[in-house]
Design a protein around this motif. Structure first.
Motif, PDB file in Angstrom:
ATOM      1  N   PHE A 177      32.441  40.898  42.790  1.00 45.01           N
ATOM      2  CA  PHE A 177      31.434  40.423  41.845  1.00 45.01           C
ATOM      3  C   PHE A 177      31.214  38.928  42.000  1.00 45.01           C
ATOM      4  CE2 PHE A 177      35.536  40.306  39.722  1.00 45.01           C
ATOM      5  CZ  PHE A 177      35.570  39.042  39.122  1.00 45.01           C
ATOM      6  N   LEU A 178      30.009  38.491  41.708  1.00 43.49           N
ATOM      7  CA  LEU A 178      29.625  37.086  41.809  1.00 43.49           C
ATOM      8  C   LEU A 178      30.193  36.290  40.645  1.00 43.49           C
ATOM      9  CD1 LEU A 178      25.877  37.696  42.695  1.00 43.49           C
ATOM     10  CD2 LEU A 178      27.631  36.887  44.278  1.00 43.49           C
ATOM     11  N   PRO A 179      30.439  34.991  40.840  1.00 45.39           N
ATOM     12  CA  PRO A 179      30.902  34.155  39.729  1.00 45.39           C
ATOM     13  C   PRO A 179      29.965  34.272  38.525  1.00 45.39           C
ATOM     14  CG  PRO A 179      31.039  32.937  41.792  1.00 45.39           C
ATOM     15  CD  PRO A 179      30.321  34.215  42.098  1.00 45.39           C
ATOM     16  N   GLY A 180      30.565  34.524  37.356  1.00 46.96           N
ATOM     17  CA  GLY A 180      29.783  34.635  36.135  1.00 46.96           C
ATOM     18  C   GLY A 180      29.178  36.000  35.882  1.00 46.96           C
ATOM     19  N   HIS A 181      29.458  36.977  36.732  1.00 42.91           N
ATOM     20  CA  HIS A 181      28.811  38.285  36.605  1.00 42.91           C
ATOM     21  C   HIS A 181      29.798  39.447  36.530  1.00 42.91           C
ATOM     22  CE1 HIS A 181      24.658  36.835  37.227  1.00 42.91           C
ATOM     23  NE2 HIS A 181      25.210  35.942  38.040  1.00 42.91           N
ATOM     24  N   GLU A 182      31.043  39.197  36.136  1.00 42.58           N
ATOM     25  CA  GLU A 182      32.043  40.268  36.141  1.00 42.58           C
ATOM     26  C   GLU A 182      31.733  41.348  35.115  1.00 42.58           C
ATOM     27  OE1 GLU A 182      36.906  40.836  36.006  1.00 42.58           O
ATOM     28  OE2 GLU A 182      36.022  38.939  35.357  1.00 42.58           O
ATOM     29  N   GLU A 183      31.439  40.965  33.876  1.00 44.02           N
ATOM     30  CA  GLU A 183      31.180  41.972  32.836  1.00 44.02           C
ATOM     31  C   GLU A 183      29.967  42.830  33.190  1.00 44.02           C
ATOM     32  OE1 GLU A 183      30.977  40.360  28.928  1.00 44.02           O
ATOM     33  OE2 GLU A 183      32.954  39.422  29.036  1.00 44.02           O
ATOM     34  N   GLU A 184      28.944  42.191  33.682  1.00 41.99           N
ATOM     35  CA  GLU A 184      27.738  42.914  34.099  1.00 41.99           C
ATOM     36  C   GLU A 184      28.060  43.888  35.230  1.00 41.99           C
ATOM     37  OE1 GLU A 184      23.962  41.686  36.849  1.00 41.99           O
ATOM     38  OE2 GLU A 184      24.536  40.285  35.266  1.00 41.99           O
ATOM     39  N   PHE A 185      28.881  43.445  36.181  1.00 42.76           N
ATOM     40  CA  PHE A 185      29.276  44.295  37.306  1.00 42.76           C
ATOM     41  C   PHE A 185      30.005  45.548  36.833  1.00 42.76           C
ATOM     42  CE2 PHE A 185      32.909  45.242  40.210  1.00 42.76           C
ATOM     43  CZ  PHE A 185      32.188  45.852  41.226  1.00 42.76           C
ATOM     44  N   LEU A 186      30.964  45.384  35.940  1.00 38.87           N
ATOM     45  CA  LEU A 186      31.740  46.531  35.474  1.00 38.87           C
ATOM     46  C   LEU A 186      30.880  47.490  34.649  1.00 38.87           C
ATOM     47  CD1 LEU A 186      35.078  44.737  34.520  1.00 38.87           C
ATOM     48  CD2 LEU A 186      34.619  46.147  36.534  1.00 38.87           C
TER      49      LEU A 186
END
Length: 443
Positions: free
Chosen positions: A322-331
């Motif tokens: 996942f990209l920096p700042g996008h972990e929650e969106e990724f999951l």
């Protein structure tokens, strides 16, 4: 030792010995299968420690598990009041099948102007360059401006649990006073034209979720109709995931890289048309393309034990980034794609990193590169994978990827990582020694 022997020893430079150091390290099989079944890194740790001790350092070998050893040493600088610099590299490598290679992956053979072998670019080249520079400086009595901590680490290829993570958690005192670090996958060249060569310095890297997916179903006889087949359900979910097109997200670092590239090419680059942008990047397109999106690649499948038995459970493994700042969106996206029947659990997870491309250390990189390559320009970029920098970040250390290599334009550098016929140019190794030496003086 005779007077003539001493003179010959004193005359050896970092450039003279870097190739042999790299070949020696490649010949030490440190294949990491992720389960302690490999040979381990102990032999490499002892080799490195011996080379450091020969020039007056007192290295420590620290073993986190039988055979899983790292080597750490500290060089006293001219000004001990300044924050220290960490130079880190890993000695483990991913496995290699010799039958697939032109030259044996653990031979360290020299052919076509390159040193061949597993680890040639990932990352026994940087290990060798670091050893060569340090040995040269200590033989000639040249202290660095500030303390330098050297760390040659185990287990990076399986997430660093038995290497960097172990040292950070159990021996943080080894890194006392360290404020900045350089490590792998940065400082390599991309030739734009005869007047400009970009050197990509890693200032960011994607986070990771290595995960296991599990579906439970109803076990039964293979000849019977079964609408609750775990394999079917899992394969459909994995298929959706593997074919999913993740949306483009232009992060701060990627935006900076594209701006630099646009200026270098003299052409505007449209972030909404990344296919056209990537087409201009040649061999590094794979590396840059992977930093534009979150990703989840299915890598392993497992189910069943007999052809006429429908198993009650099926599993898959996925490499998620996942990209920096996008972990929650990724999951959240991941769960939506997989559906409610799939249970996921992390096998290994770690954060994304991102720092700015500025400061004295960046200036030192730029000046060292330009001194050896007048058409050099250092630019920031994001690494699609992860490194031991993730662990060192927990100590408040600002990390960069800077393992300088001047590469021939035709070399598929990105394809060397974990690929067949991995190799590093001999001239590139010598260039890296010169740049690192200048960098230490300027840092």
């Amino acid at each position: 030792m005779s007077e003539s022997s001493q003179a010959r020893t004193a005359a050896v430079t970092g450039e003279d010995e870097v190739v042999d150091l790299c070949r020696d390290l490649i010949r030490i099989d440190t294949s990491n299968y992720g389960d302690h079944s490999g040979p381990g890194e102990r032999a490499a740790a002892e080799y490195v420690a011996e080379k450091l001790a020969e020039v007056g350092l007192e290295p420590r070998i620290i073993e986190s598990h039988k055979g899983r050893a790292s080597t750490v040493a500290r060089i006293a600088g001219e000004d001990p009041s300044r924050p220290a610099l960490l130079i880190h590299g890993h000695t483990d490598v991913v496995p290699a099948n010799a039958e697939d290679w032109t030259h044996h992956p653990f031979s360290g053979e020299i052919a076509d102007g390159c040193v061949w072998g597993r680890g040639a670019v990932d990352m026994k080249d940087m290990d060798a360059m670091t050893l060569a520079v340090v040995r040269d400086r200590l033989r000639s009595g040249r202290k660095p401006p500030r303390d330098v901590v050297l760390a040659f680490l185990a287990d990076e290829e399986a997430g660093g649990t038995y290497g960097a993570r172990y040292l950070v958690d159990k021996h943080p005192d080894l890194f006392e006073g360290v404020s900045e670090a350089i490590g792998e996958v940065g400082g390599f060249s991309f030739t734009v034209n005869e007047n400009l060569r970009l050197y990509l310095v890693e200032t960011a890297q994607k986070g990771m979720h290595w995960m296991r997916l599990t579906v439970d179903g109803t076990a039964g006889h293979g000849s019977m109709t079964n609408h609750d087949n775990a394999i079917t359900e899992l394969c459909e979910a994995v298929g959706r995931l593997g074919r999913h097109t993740w949306p483009v997200k232009v992060t701060k670092t990627v935006r900076s890289f594209l701006d630099e590239l646009s200026d270098a090419l003299g052409t505007p680059l449209d972030p909404d048309d990344m296919d056209a942008t990537l087409a201009k990047l040649g061999g590094i397109a794979k590396m840059i393309g992977a930093t534009l999106r979150n990703s989840a690649a299915p890598t392993m499948l497992g189910a069943g034990y007999k052809v006429n038995v429908i198993p009650g459970q099926a599993t898959a493994h996925v490499d998620g980034r996942f990209l920096p700042g996008h972990e929650e969106e990724f999951l959240a996206d991941l769960d939506s794609i997989l559906g409610p029947r799939v249970r996921r659990e992390d096998v290994h997870a770690d954060k994304a990193l991102e720092t700015t491309f500025d400061g004295d250390l960046v200036d030192a990189m730029q000046s060292a590169l330009r001194a050896e390559d007048p058409i050099a320009r250092a630019v920031p970029y994001m690494l699609s994978g992860g490194t031991d920098a993730k662990s060192f970040d927990d100590l408040g250390i600002r990390c960069f990827g800077f393992a300088p290599l001047k590469l021939p334009p035709e070399l598929d550098f990105a394809g060397m990582f974990h690929g067949v016929d991995e190799r590093v140019p001999v001239d590139g190794l010598k260039f890296g020694v010169r740049v690192l030496d200048r960098f230490l003086d300027a840092s």
